[in-house]
Enzyme design. Structure first.
Site, PDB file in Angstrom:
ATOM      1  N   ASP A 151       0.827  -1.202   0.000  1.00 48.44           N
ATOM      2  CA  ASP A 151       0.000   0.000   0.000  1.00 48.44           C
ATOM      3  C   ASP A 151       0.869   1.263   0.000  1.00 48.44           C
ATOM      4  O   ASP A 151       1.684   1.455   0.914  1.00 48.44           O
ATOM      5  CB  ASP A 151      -0.879  -0.033   1.256  1.00 48.44           C
ATOM      6  CG  ASP A 151      -2.120   0.816   1.146  1.00 48.44           C
ATOM      7  OD1 ASP A 151      -2.183   1.682   0.260  1.00 48.44           O
ATOM      8  OD2 ASP A 151      -3.035   0.617   1.959  1.00 48.44           O
ATOM      9  N   ASP A 152       0.721   2.093  -1.021  1.00 47.66           N
ATOM     10  CA  ASP A 152       1.439   3.376  -1.092  1.00 47.66           C
ATOM     11  C   ASP A 152       2.952   3.215  -1.234  1.00 47.66           C
ATOM     12  O   ASP A 152       3.713   4.071  -0.767  1.00 47.66           O
ATOM     13  CB  ASP A 152       1.156   4.239   0.138  1.00 47.66           C
ATOM     14  CG  ASP A 152      -0.219   4.899   0.093  1.00 47.66           C
ATOM     15  OD1 ASP A 152      -1.045   4.483  -0.738  1.00 47.66           O
ATOM     16  OD2 ASP A 152      -0.461   5.825   0.888  1.00 47.66           O
ATOM     17  N   CYS A 199      -5.950   3.846  -3.701  1.00 47.28           N
ATOM     18  CA  CYS A 199      -6.125   2.606  -2.934  1.00 47.28           C
ATOM     19  C   CYS A 199      -7.331   1.777  -3.342  1.00 47.28           C
ATOM     20  O   CYS A 199      -7.193   0.664  -3.851  1.00 47.28           O
ATOM     21  CB  CYS A 199      -6.227   2.946  -1.446  1.00 47.28           C
ATOM     22  SG  CYS A 199      -4.748   3.702  -0.742  1.00 47.28           S
ATOM     23  N   ARG A 210      -7.879  -1.727  -5.773  1.00 45.99           N
ATOM     24  CA  ARG A 210      -8.393  -2.983  -5.233  1.00 45.99           C
ATOM     25  C   ARG A 210      -9.611  -3.467  -6.013  1.00 45.99           C
ATOM     26  O   ARG A 210      -9.749  -4.670  -6.301  1.00 45.99           O
ATOM     27  CB  ARG A 210      -8.722  -2.813  -3.742  1.00 45.99           C
ATOM     28  CG  ARG A 210      -7.476  -2.702  -2.906  1.00 45.99           C
ATOM     29  CD  ARG A 210      -7.643  -1.949  -1.590  1.00 45.99           C
ATOM     30  NE  ARG A 210      -6.406  -1.233  -1.332  1.00 45.99           N
ATOM     31  CZ  ARG A 210      -5.305  -1.805  -0.849  1.00 45.99           C
ATOM     32  NH1 ARG A 210      -5.304  -3.076  -0.528  1.00 45.99           N
ATOM     33  NH2 ARG A 210      -4.212  -1.095  -0.685  1.00 45.99           N
ATOM     34  N   LYS A 223      -5.877  -5.543   4.307  1.00 47.12           N
ATOM     35  CA  LYS A 223      -6.767  -4.401   4.078  1.00 47.12           C
ATOM     36  C   LYS A 223      -7.800  -4.716   2.998  1.00 47.12           C
ATOM     37  O   LYS A 223      -7.458  -5.181   1.922  1.00 47.12           O
ATOM     38  CB  LYS A 223      -5.917  -3.197   3.678  1.00 47.12           C
ATOM     39  CG  LYS A 223      -6.688  -1.985   3.145  1.00 47.12           C
ATOM     40  CD  LYS A 223      -5.726  -0.853   2.849  1.00 47.12           C
ATOM     41  CE  LYS A 223      -6.362   0.269   2.050  1.00 47.12           C
ATOM     42  NZ  LYS A 223      -5.465   1.425   1.870  1.00 47.12           N
ATOM     43  N   HIS A 277     -10.968  -2.309   2.291  1.00 49.45           N
ATOM     44  CA  HIS A 277     -11.213  -0.967   1.766  1.00 49.45           C
ATOM     45  C   HIS A 277     -12.243  -0.944   0.639  1.00 49.45           C
ATOM     46  O   HIS A 277     -12.191  -0.123  -0.273  1.00 49.45           O
ATOM     47  CB  HIS A 277      -9.899  -0.333   1.282  1.00 49.45           C
ATOM     48  CG  HIS A 277      -9.938   1.171   1.260  1.00 49.45           C
ATOM     49  ND1 HIS A 277      -9.014   1.937   0.590  1.00 49.45           N
ATOM     50  CD2 HIS A 277     -10.799   2.051   1.836  1.00 49.45           C
ATOM     51  CE1 HIS A 277      -9.285   3.209   0.751  1.00 49.45           C
ATOM     52  NE2 HIS A 277     -10.364   3.309   1.503  1.00 49.45           N
ATOM     53  N   HIS A 312       1.684   2.340   3.967  1.00 43.53           N
ATOM     54  CA  HIS A 312       0.712   3.432   4.095  1.00 43.53           C
ATOM     55  C   HIS A 312       0.839   4.079   5.479  1.00 43.53           C
ATOM     56  O   HIS A 312       1.125   3.405   6.462  1.00 43.53           O
ATOM     57  CB  HIS A 312      -0.685   2.845   3.910  1.00 43.53           C
ATOM     58  CG  HIS A 312      -1.785   3.843   3.728  1.00 43.53           C
ATOM     59  ND1 HIS A 312      -2.211   4.686   4.738  1.00 43.53           N
ATOM     60  CD2 HIS A 312      -2.571   4.119   2.658  1.00 43.53           C
ATOM     61  CE1 HIS A 312      -3.212   5.434   4.293  1.00 43.53           C
ATOM     62  NE2 HIS A 312      -3.455   5.109   3.028  1.00 43.53           N
ATOM     63  N   ASP A 372      -0.419  -0.789  -4.846  1.00 45.82           N
ATOM     64  CA  ASP A 372      -1.692  -0.233  -5.302  1.00 45.82           C
ATOM     65  C   ASP A 372      -1.571   1.154  -5.920  1.00 45.82           C
ATOM     66  O   ASP A 372      -2.469   1.591  -6.645  1.00 45.82           O
ATOM     67  CB  ASP A 372      -2.716  -0.223  -4.165  1.00 45.82           C
ATOM     68  CG  ASP A 372      -2.346   0.720  -3.025  1.00 45.82           C
ATOM     69  OD1 ASP A 372      -1.191   1.182  -2.968  1.00 45.82           O
ATOM     70  OD2 ASP A 372      -3.222   0.980  -2.166  1.00 45.82           O
ATOM     71  N   ASN A 373      -0.506   1.865  -5.617  1.00 47.59           N
ATOM     72  CA  ASN A 373      -0.276   3.188  -6.218  1.00 47.59           C
ATOM     73  C   ASN A 373       1.140   3.636  -5.893  1.00 47.59           C
ATOM     74  O   ASN A 373       1.871   2.957  -5.173  1.00 47.59           O
ATOM     75  CB  ASN A 373      -1.294   4.233  -5.732  1.00 47.59           C
ATOM     76  CG  ASN A 373      -1.525   4.267  -4.247  1.00 47.59           C
ATOM     77  OD1 ASN A 373      -2.587   3.883  -3.768  1.00 47.59           O
ATOM     78  ND2 ASN A 373      -0.526   4.708  -3.497  1.00 47.59           N
ATOM     79  N   LYS A 415       0.907   9.406  -5.960  1.00 44.65           N
ATOM     80  CA  LYS A 415      -0.405   8.801  -5.703  1.00 44.65           C
ATOM     81  C   LYS A 415      -1.505   9.783  -6.088  1.00 44.65           C
ATOM     82  O   LYS A 415      -1.407  10.975  -5.787  1.00 44.65           O
ATOM     83  CB  LYS A 415      -0.515   8.452  -4.212  1.00 44.65           C
ATOM     84  CG  LYS A 415      -1.875   7.962  -3.750  1.00 44.65           C
ATOM     85  CD  LYS A 415      -1.852   7.657  -2.263  1.00 44.65           C
ATOM     86  CE  LYS A 415      -3.221   7.208  -1.761  1.00 44.65           C
ATOM     87  NZ  LYS A 415      -3.194   6.845  -0.328  1.00 44.65           N
TER      88      LYS A 415
END
Length: 502
Positions: A46-47, A84, A88, A127, A129, A207, A313-314, A354
């Site tokens: 994540d991130d 995010c 997903r 996660k 989300h 993240h 994810d980004n 992002k």
């Protein structure tokens, strides 16, 4: 990657000698023997930016991921959606996030539902989300948090074990570790079922909030006193040496909102060093846990017939949302983010971050490891996208994408299988790849890409200038107009799909 660079990379992770001693022949034998459906492990962080991993040029110590890359394949032009929950939704459905109702996942089939149809046990940790819950969307077992971010040591009230609320222990808990603990527990349970498994691990790290174990942080203290300018240059040079980027792609200049490192006071440098040390420690801890997971698969005797995919994810996150300036980053009672200075390092060599649809926002590392199929040390520059993961897993498992599910008409599958790429072949590329989040948008068609930041459209030749420094829009207005028309038609199509769902 040229031969010397490839050989050097393999040697650094300890498999060069094995290849020289007949590893390639053994690989061919494994390919011939591989007939059963593979287990599948899909890992999303994540991130995390394009260059943070060691095997993508970073200085963060990621030996387990580097080893997967050296024994498998690295993609240099793989894309996410720059955000995010859209990433997903896209990953789990093989459709663009807007056409499945963003978080709602309408009129679609999830990877878990598809793998269950293929005869797999379906497992998830981490996660979510998205709307609903993983169990309601096809996963047999789930542990993790439904929220988009959480305190890594204390968790939040969205933690679940399957469908039941999970009370986070007061001591000894760290979300990244717990995700792996439960993944390993689920694998032990699945081992007796005599059918393959699909495991999706969605680590929340790195993240924000920036929180990590003290020993992991200490490992990186002082390493970032060199500053973001020097570290970006060093990562860029390593990427060139590894053959991950082309020499004609120039390193982007420092963001105008970021001060030169030399302009910071010594106290400011020490604070920045700590901030980035915590971020690095979070990635390091993910790698440690992937090492635990790989050891588990080996102990279960399933490593050779398991496809592992790892991606983000980004890109690196530029948002400054620090809430505890008087408490340094790291412990449970702190809440820090890093900012553009370090996010730009994470996204080396690309522009922006992002949420943006320039390469810094949408370029992800993708590592694919499958001993039965993938040649060790492979690097591919064939473009791919999150929409391709569903098509790939359907292809790998010999599963057909249905027209309907539970009486509902499904959106058409958008992706193309990556299996030919894994096999060392040239696949039929996407004619177009579309990108959109909020006011940011882009379209890539072959070597051409248009991107919208604050307007008007920008145009880039991705073969000559993937770092997007030479905007050709003024000299090629017809090309811009044609691609912009295609993007608008795509948005119109998604709008019609939304109306149909209602």
């Amino acid at each position: 990657m040229d031969r010397m660079s490839r050989r050097e990379f393999l040697r650094t992770v300890g498999i060069g000698a094995a290849l020289a001693a007949g590893g390639v022949a053994a690989l061919g034998q494994r390919r011939a023997e591989a007939g059963s459906k593979p287990n599948i492990v899909l890992i999303m962080v994540d991130d995390m930016g394009f260059s943070d991993l060691g095997c993508y040029g970073g200085e963060v110590e990621t030996p387990h991921l580097d080893g997967l890359a050296a024994r498998g394949m690295r993609f240099t032009q793989f894309y996410n959606t720059a955000k995010c929950s859209p990433s997903r939704a896209t990953l789990l459905t093989g459709c663009y996030h807007r056409e499945v109702g963003e978080k709602r996942l309408d009129s679609c089939m999830t990877l878990a539902q598809a793998m269950r149809r293929a005869g797999y046990t379906t497992l998830m940790t981490g996660k979510w989300h998205l709307s609903s819950t993983p169990v309601q969307k096809g996963f047999d077992r789930y542990f993790g948090h439904l929220s988009g971010a959480t305190n890594f040591f204390r968790g939040d009230n969205t933690f679940r074990l399957d469908e039941e609320p999970f009370k986070v222990p007061e001591k000894g808990f760290y979300t990244t570790d717990a995700n792996t603990d439960y993944a390993m527990r689920f694998l032990d349970e699945a081992a007796g079922k005599k059918k393959p498994f699909f495991l999706y691990i969605a680590y929340n790290a790195p993240h924000y909030p920036l929180q990590a174990w003290p020993d992991d942080i200490a490992k990186y203290r002082g390493r970032y006193m060199k500053g973001w300018d020097a570290l970006r240059t060093a990562r860029y040079k390593r990427q060139l040496e590894m053959g991950l980027i082309k020499p004609q792609w120039k390193l982007t200049p420092r963001d105008k909102d970021v001060r030169p490192w030399t302009a910071l006071s010594e106290e400011e440098k020490r604070k920045e060093d700590l901030t980035m040390a915590v971020y690095a420690a979070m990635i390091d801890r993910v790698d440690q846990n992937i090492g635990r997971l790989l050891a588990k698969s080996k102990s279960l005797g399933i490593a050779d017939n398991t496809l592992v995919l790892f991606l983000s994810d980004n890109g690196g996150c530029p948002f400054q949302r620090t809430r505890t300036p008087d408490i340094p980053p790291g412990p449970a009672n702190s809440y820090w983010t890093y900012h553009k200075g370090w996010a730009q390092v994470s996204n080396t060599p690309f522009r922006l971050y992002k949420q943006n649809q320039h390469e810094g926002g949408i370029a992800t590392p993708l590592i694919a490891h499958w001993p039965a199929v993938i040649r060790p040390g492979s690097v591919t520059d064939q473009p791919g996208h999150l929409i391709d993961i569903m098509a790939t897993l359907l292809d790998v498992t010999g599963t057909r994408y249905p027209d309907t599910l539970d009486g509902r008409e499904l959106r058409p599958l958008r992706g193309k299988s990556l299996l030919p790429v894994f096999q060392g072949k040239q696949r039929q590329p996407h004619t177009e790849l579309f990108f959109e989040f909020a006011k940011y948008k882009a379209l890539r068609a072959g070597k051409w890409k248009i991107a919208w930041q604050k307007g008007p459209w920008e145009l880039y030749d991705m073969d000559a200038d993937r770092t997007e420094l030479n905007n050709l829009a003024d000299t090629m207005p017809e090309k811009v107009a044609a691609l912009a028309k295609r993007h608008e038609a795509w948005l119109d199509e998604l709008g019609r799909a939304r109306k149909k769902r209602r």
